[in-house]
Design a protein around this motif. Structure first.
Motif, PDB file in Angstrom:
ATOM      1  N   GLY A 109       0.799  -1.230   0.000  1.00 57.93           N
ATOM      2  CA  GLY A 109       0.000   0.000   0.000  1.00 57.93           C
ATOM      3  C   GLY A 109       0.824   1.269   0.000  1.00 57.93           C
ATOM      4  N   ILE A 125      -4.445  -5.132  -2.353  1.00 56.94           N
ATOM      5  CA  ILE A 125      -4.154  -3.776  -1.866  1.00 56.94           C
ATOM      6  C   ILE A 125      -5.004  -2.745  -2.620  1.00 56.94           C
ATOM      7  N   VAL A 143      -2.252   1.621   5.387  1.00 57.39           N
ATOM      8  CA  VAL A 143      -2.373   1.482   3.925  1.00 57.39           C
ATOM      9  C   VAL A 143      -2.289   2.913   3.373  1.00 57.39           C
TER      10      VAL A 143
END
Ligand code: F6R
Length: 243
Positions: free
Chosen positions: A139, A207, A220
């Motif tokens: 991420g 992701i 993230v």
């Protein structure tokens, strides 16, 4: 999905690259002397190839833009074939005649001062019109790695183990991967007027789902893009498989 996000699902890497090049060329054609932000990595190579071809066909002209790159390894020499300065010259800048290009200096003696000067350069041009982003499997955007706290402006940062491992494919051995980088921060990225994020391949599927639909979390970093006003995401069918 939030209204400020536009999602294009396309069949494969070539279609992703073509679509991205068309959107980017349109933005350059609307502002040929604007500032544009670039990413390195495997993902945008096809897009840069398509843009180079479009310039050859007189469909766009990148030569008058001002370019800013997201990041650079530290320390690294600009003429090292693994440097992002070398990558950009090879994949885009030389053939399209981009000379007003800025990349954080991996050879700077004082990385902190280099980061401050870089941030200053971005704001002195009035900000970035369109920023291209890839995404790490963890991420990350730029080298803003998952963490409890993220940094706002261009910063000198350690690379995550996952990133060192993933990028070691491009180096002779994992020990050769620099352990640090200079990267635009989350604020530097979020200040871009438009963001164009590309993702290809099954390793990015989970992701991408979290980026678009997951909670907004510093774990993230790409999920913060949900807060940006104008984000376009282009994914191929493998990267879209969890959407
Ligand atoms: C590169 C960068 C990174 C990459 C990401 C994905 O300038 O900022 O965030 O975009 O690591 O890399 P690839 O495209 O090689 O999967």
């Amino acid at each position: 999905m939030l209204k400020n996000l536009t999602l294009h699902k396309v069949t494969n890497y070539e279609a992703m690259s073509q679509k991205a090049a068309e959107i980017f060329a349109e933005a350059v054609n609307a502002n040929p002397t604007g500032s544009f932000g670039f990413a390195t990595g495997s993902t945008p190579i096809g897009m840069y190839k398509a843009l180079t071809q479009m310039q050859k066909n007189s469909q766009t002209n990148l030569s008058k833009i001002t370019a800013f790159n997201l990041d650079e390894y530290y320390p690294i020499k600009a003429n090292d074939p693994q440097s992002y300065a070398y990558f950009m010259a090879e994949h885009l800048f030389t053939e399209t005649g981009i000379t007003k290009s800025h990349i954080p200096n991996g050879e700077a003696k004082d990385p902190q001062a280099e980061c401050e000067a870089y941030e200053q350069k971005i704001s002195s041009t009035g900000g970035i019109d369109m920023q291209i982003l890839g995404i790490g499997t963890n991420g990350h955007i730029g080298f803003n790695e998952p963490a409890q706290n993220l940094l706002a402006t261009t910063s000198y940062v350690p690379l995550a183990e996952a990133t060192i491992e993933s990028n070691s494919r491009l180096f002779a051995s994992p020990d050769d991967v620099p352990r640090h980088a200079l990267t635009m921060g989350i604020h530097s990225i979020m200040m871009a007027k438009r963001i164009l994020l590309l993702a290809s391949g099954a390793s990015k599927a989970e992701i991408i789902r979290q980026t678009i639909y997951g909670p907004i979390t510093t774990q993230v970093p790409a999920s913060l893009l949900q807060l940006h006003q104008d984000v376009t995401i282009i994914v191929d069918s493998d990267a879209a498989k969890n959407l």
